[in-house]
Motif scaffolding. Sequence first.
Motif, PDB file in Angstrom:
ATOM      1  N   ASP A  60       0.432  -0.966   0.053  1.00  0.00           N
ATOM      2  CA  ASP A  60      -0.229   0.044  -0.245  1.00  0.00           C
ATOM      3  C   ASP A  60       0.798   1.072   0.157  1.00  0.00           C
ATOM      4  N   LEU A  61       2.132   1.064   0.506  1.00  0.00           N
ATOM      5  CA  LEU A  61       2.973   2.214   1.214  1.00  0.00           C
ATOM      6  C   LEU A  61       3.680   2.100  -0.216  1.00  0.00           C
ATOM      7  N   ARG A  62       3.666   1.641  -1.591  1.00  0.00           N
ATOM      8  CA  ARG A  62       4.805   1.850  -2.841  1.00  0.00           C
ATOM      9  C   ARG A  62       3.896   2.079  -3.604  1.00  0.00           C
ATOM     10  N   ILE A 150       7.695   9.385  10.585  1.00  0.00           N
ATOM     11  CA  ILE A 150       7.138   9.585   9.201  1.00  0.00           C
ATOM     12  C   ILE A 150       6.977  11.005   8.630  1.00  0.00           C
ATOM     13  N   VAL A 151       7.569  11.015   7.901  1.00  0.00           N
ATOM     14  CA  VAL A 151       8.629  12.561   7.016  1.00  0.00           C
ATOM     15  C   VAL A 151       7.287  12.842   5.752  1.00  0.00           C
ATOM     16  N   ILE A 170       4.254  -0.324  19.714  1.00  0.00           N
ATOM     17  CA  ILE A 170       4.256  -0.284  18.391  1.00  0.00           C
ATOM     18  C   ILE A 170       3.521   0.546  17.800  1.00  0.00           C
ATOM     19  N   VAL A 171       3.392   1.263  16.928  1.00  0.00           N
ATOM     20  CA  VAL A 171       2.643   2.191  15.987  1.00  0.00           C
ATOM     21  C   VAL A 171       1.618   1.261  15.712  1.00  0.00           C
ATOM     22  N   LYS A 178      -2.876   6.689   8.463  1.00  0.00           N
ATOM     23  CA  LYS A 178      -3.916   7.729   8.849  1.00  0.00           C
ATOM     24  C   LYS A 178      -2.812   8.705   8.443  1.00  0.00           C
ATOM     25  N   ALA A 179      -2.036   8.852   8.757  1.00  0.00           N
ATOM     26  CA  ALA A 179      -0.824   9.783   9.082  1.00  0.00           C
ATOM     27  C   ALA A 179      -0.372  10.452   7.788  1.00  0.00           C
ATOM     28  N   LEU A 180      -0.681   9.205   6.616  1.00  0.00           N
ATOM     29  CA  LEU A 180      -0.333   9.477   5.264  1.00  0.00           C
ATOM     30  C   LEU A 180      -1.198   9.550   4.568  1.00  0.00           C
TER      31      LEU A 180
END
Length: 201
Positions: A60-62, A150-151, A170-171, A178-180
């Motif tokens: 999902d991140l990719r 997370i930046v 752990i996060v 959500k942060a992204l």
Amino acid sequence: MAPVELENVGKNLLKSADTGENVELQSLWQDQPAVVFFLRRFGCQVCRWMAAEISKLEPDLRAGGVALVAVGPEEFGLQEFKNLGFFKGPIYVDEQKKCYKDLCFKRYTALSVVPAALGKKVRDASAKASAGGIQGNFSGDLLQSGGMIIVAKGGEKILLHFIQDSPGDIVPLEDISKALAISSQVKEGQRPVCNDDVCTR
């Protein structure tokens, strides 16, 4: 805790586990947002389980154009960590532990690490790791804690700065998504029932 000076932290050097090349931390988010997971150590059973959990988000991140990166505080245990495939992304080493210090990831003392390592959160995470067939060892720096940042792309801002209070913290995967502002259907690992037989490590 003082706010993190991202520009200063970003200049810290990391060593690539693949090439041995030194790169600045800020290069990780120069061209895309980045999730940077700071492990306590590569041999840590709970850290290995956390790396595997976070790696569930990698597709999902990719797809969302987000880099997923792990950083360890020393090379000890790195090769085994890589060989066993716990993490689905590039791995770096912060040999000076400068990022750990600048991001306020605490160090335990010889006295404080024992109760922290025996706490319920660690026992629960260790039980999950054992249930998933993940083992660990006690080699390396046992006193360093970790966390995550997370930046946003280009270092525009920190979207999440997580500091472990306990070695078992752990996060939640949902918080990373959500942060992204990305969607994910990934489910976190099921927490097993913790009893004296499975929560001893």
